[in-house]
Design a protein around this motif. Structure first.
Motif, short mmCIF file in Angstrom:
data_model
loop_
_atom_site.label_atom_id
_atom_site.label_comp_id
_atom_site.label_asym_id
_atom_site.label_seq_id
_atom_site.Cartn_x
_atom_site.Cartn_y
_atom_site.Cartn_z
N ALA A 175 -2.97 0.97 9.89
CA ALA A 175 -4.19 0.55 10.60
C ALA A 175 -5.42 1.21 9.99
CB ALA A 175 -4.07 0.91 12.07
N ILE A 176 -5.30 2.47 9.59
CA ILE A 176 -6.41 3.17 8.95
C ILE A 176 -6.65 2.59 7.55
CG2 ILE A 176 -7.27 5.41 8.17
CD1 ILE A 176 -5.44 6.71 10.27
N THR A 177 -5.56 2.34 6.83
CA THR A 177 -5.67 1.75 5.49
C THR A 177 -6.42 0.43 5.53
OG1 THR A 177 -3.58 2.78 4.79
CG2 THR A 177 -4.38 0.91 3.48
N GLU A 178 -6.06 -0.42 6.49
CA GLU A 178 -6.69 -1.73 6.61
C GLU A 178 -8.19 -1.59 6.86
OE1 GLU A 178 -6.99 -5.97 6.93
OE2 GLU A 178 -5.52 -4.62 6.02
N ARG A 179 -8.58 -0.69 7.72
CA ARG A 179 -10.00 -0.51 8.01
C ARG A 179 -10.75 0.00 6.78
NH1 ARG A 179 -11.48 3.00 12.82
NH2 ARG A 179 -13.48 1.95 12.48
N ALA A 180 -10.12 0.91 6.03
CA ALA A 180 -10.75 1.44 4.82
C ALA A 180 -10.90 0.35 3.77
CB ALA A 180 -9.94 2.60 4.26
N MET A 181 -9.87 -0.48 3.60
CA MET A 181 -9.92 -1.54 2.59
C MET A 181 -10.92 -2.63 2.96
SD MET A 181 -8.07 -0.56 0.11
CE MET A 181 -8.75 1.05 0.53
N ARG A 182 -11.18 -2.80 4.25
CA ARG A 182 -12.18 -3.77 4.69
C ARG A 182 -13.59 -3.21 4.61
NH1 ARG A 182 -10.95 -8.31 7.62
NH2 ARG A 182 -8.74 -8.76 7.83
N GLY A 183 -13.70 -1.91 4.33
CA GLY A 183 -15.01 -1.29 4.24
C GLY A 183 -15.58 -0.90 5.58
N ALA B 290 -10.98 8.77 5.12
CA ALA B 290 -9.80 8.04 5.58
C ALA B 290 -8.58 8.43 4.76
CB ALA B 290 -10.04 6.53 5.48
N LEU B 291 -8.78 8.66 3.46
CA LEU B 291 -7.64 9.08 2.62
C LEU B 291 -7.17 10.47 3.01
CD1 LEU B 291 -5.80 8.31 0.24
CD2 LEU B 291 -7.40 9.54 -1.25
N ARG B 292 -8.12 11.38 3.23
CA ARG B 292 -7.73 12.74 3.63
C ARG B 292 -6.95 12.72 4.94
NH1 ARG B 292 -13.34 13.58 2.36
NH2 ARG B 292 -13.58 14.44 0.25
N GLU B 293 -7.38 11.90 5.89
CA GLU B 293 -6.69 11.82 7.17
C GLU B 293 -5.27 11.30 7.00
OE1 GLU B 293 -7.05 9.52 11.51
OE2 GLU B 293 -8.62 9.27 10.00
N ARG B 294 -5.12 10.27 6.22
CA ARG B 294 -3.79 9.68 6.03
C ARG B 294 -2.86 10.62 5.26
NH1 ARG B 294 -5.12 4.40 3.08
NH2 ARG B 294 -7.04 5.54 2.58
N VAL B 295 -3.40 11.27 4.22
CA VAL B 295 -2.58 12.22 3.46
C VAL B 295 -2.16 13.38 4.36
CG1 VAL B 295 -2.61 13.89 1.57
CG2 VAL B 295 -3.51 11.59 1.22
N GLY B 296 -3.03 13.80 5.26
CA GLY B 296 -2.69 14.88 6.18
C GLY B 296 -1.47 14.57 7.01
N GLU C 194 0.88 -1.16 0.00
CA GLU C 194 0.00 0.00 0.00
C GLU C 194 0.92 1.22 0.00
OE1 GLU C 194 -3.36 0.25 -0.03
OE2 GLU C 194 -3.70 -1.93 -0.06
N CYS C 195 0.90 1.99 -1.08
CA CYS C 195 1.87 3.07 -1.25
C CYS C 195 1.83 4.09 -0.11
CB CYS C 195 1.65 3.76 -2.58
SG CYS C 195 2.11 2.75 -4.00
N ILE C 196 0.63 4.42 0.34
CA ILE C 196 0.54 5.44 1.38
C ILE C 196 1.18 4.96 2.68
CG2 ILE C 196 -1.75 4.79 2.27
CD1 ILE C 196 -2.28 7.91 2.36
N ASP C 197 1.10 3.66 2.95
CA ASP C 197 1.75 3.11 4.14
C ASP C 197 3.26 3.21 4.03
OD1 ASP C 197 -0.84 2.47 4.74
OD2 ASP C 197 -0.58 0.29 4.57
N GLU C 198 3.78 3.01 2.81
CA GLU C 198 5.23 3.08 2.61
C GLU C 198 5.73 4.51 2.70
OE1 GLU C 198 6.83 0.31 2.74
OE2 GLU C 198 4.91 -0.74 2.76
N LYS D 235 4.24 4.35 9.86
CA LYS D 235 3.64 3.27 9.07
C LYS D 235 2.58 2.50 9.85
CE LYS D 235 4.57 -0.69 6.12
NZ LYS D 235 5.58 -1.50 5.40
N GLU D 236 2.85 2.13 11.08
CA GLU D 236 1.89 1.34 11.85
C GLU D 236 0.58 2.08 12.03
OE1 GLU D 236 1.55 -0.87 16.22
OE2 GLU D 236 3.51 -0.24 15.46
N GLN D 237 0.67 3.35 12.34
CA GLN D 237 -0.53 4.18 12.56
C GLN D 237 -1.35 4.31 11.27
OE1 GLN D 237 0.36 8.15 14.05
NE2 GLN D 237 -1.34 9.00 12.88
N ILE D 238 -0.68 4.61 10.18
CA ILE D 238 -1.37 4.82 8.91
C ILE D 238 -1.89 3.50 8.34
CG2 ILE D 238 -1.10 5.60 6.53
CD1 ILE D 238 -1.27 7.82 8.70
#
Length: 299
Positions: A115-123, A130-136, A98-102, A110-113
């Motif tokens: 975790a959000i990615t995983e929840r978003a991908m699981r729906g 979730a993307l705005r938060e991670r990009v921030g 997942e590019c944003i995690d890298e 990475k661990e914090q972001i």
């Protein structure tokens, strides 16, 4: 024969042997001889099926017989298998990360972001906020870091280039559609050979990421829109299209495509997709279309 059952294993761990083929053949009505697509890795078994309800029941019985085997199974009509349009997700589909995690790893986040990615991908949470938060969280990261992340942290999924090159050689158009970022899709699409790519744009403040993403965000609805746009532009029927992905933001295009494939996907995605690949690499999508190893374009 009206239908075909395709069995696929990972090329690194061949598991489609004579005993397994015999087991499946016995469960199929009026089955023909198995056809090896790649010995030990993938095979077709033609048979005469009936209604869609019966096919669903048969598929469930076949999967029950294969429990514990590292083998993917898909049952479909024999006609119209080869597709003329492929839309593919990027993160955790065409690449292993997942590019944003890298990117977050460059900031020790990475661990914090992730975790959000995983929840978003699981729906479990909405993709866009979730993307705005991670990009921030990436604000202040030097833009030049992205090139280093691509070179050092990103790996192509096995079979991906063969998939794209083979489909293109047979007249298909291939589009990379990602909820990730154009900095990555431009590079990955070029490496693999996609005809076009679409993703979100990270905004910058000089030489640093600004912590914002250009609106509107490319999410589930936009992926589906690209599928329908390309279908119209190419003058195709829906049955001539294929879409593949792993996350909740891929579901709309997976469900609307003629063949939607959940690739090593989150449970909710795998449950709703017509086809699921849990063991094979990306050449599995060629076997699903009836291509054999001899048909593959390796360049």
């Amino acid at each position: 024969m009206s239908h075909v059952a395709t069995l696929i294993s990972n090329p690194a761990e061949p598991a489609v042997d004579a005993a397994l083929l015999a087991t499946v053949t016995r469960l199929l009505p009026d089955a023909g001889e198995a056809i090896a697509l790649k010995p030990g890795v993938a095979a077709d078994i033609p048979f005469n099926g009936s209604g869609s309800a019966d096919i669903a029941t048969l598929t469930a019985a076949l999967r029950e017989a294969l429990v514990g085997q590292p083998v993917d199974l898909f049952v479909q009509k024999a006609d119209g298998r080869r597709k003329r349009l492929l839309l593919a997700d990027m993160d955790s589909t065409m690449i292993g990360q997942e590019c944003i995690d890298e990117l977050a790893a460059e900031l020790g986040l990475k661990e914090q972001i992730a975790a959000i990615t995983e929840r978003a991908m699981r729906g479990e949470i909405e993709f866009e906020p979730a993307l705005r938060e991670r990009v921030g969280a990436l604000k202040g990261l030097p833009v030049v870091t992205i090139e280093r992340v691509i070179a050092q942290r990103i790996t192509l999924t096995p079979g991906g280039r063969t998939l794209i090159q083979t489909m293109k050689a047979n007249g298909a158009r291939c589009a990379l559609v990602s909820g990730g970022f154009t900095h990555f899709t431009n590079a990955i699409a070029n490496m693999i050979g996609f005809d076009e790519n679409h993703a979100n744009t990270l905004e910058t403040d000089g030489e640093m990421l600004s912590g914002t993403v250009q609106e509107p965000i490319l999410g589930q609805d936009a992926k589906r829109s690209h599928l329908h746009r390309l279908t119209r532009e190419l003058g195709l029927g829906a049955q001539e299209t294929m879409a593949v992905g792993d996350g909740a933001n891929d579901l709309a295009m997976i469900c609307d495509a003629g063949l939607g494939v959940a690739y090593h996907a989150k449970p909710a995605v795998a449950a709703q997709a017509a086809a699921r690949i849990d063991h094979g690499d990306l050449t599995a999508l060629l076997y699903l279309q009836g291509y054999g190893e001899a048909d593959f374009c390796m360049a």
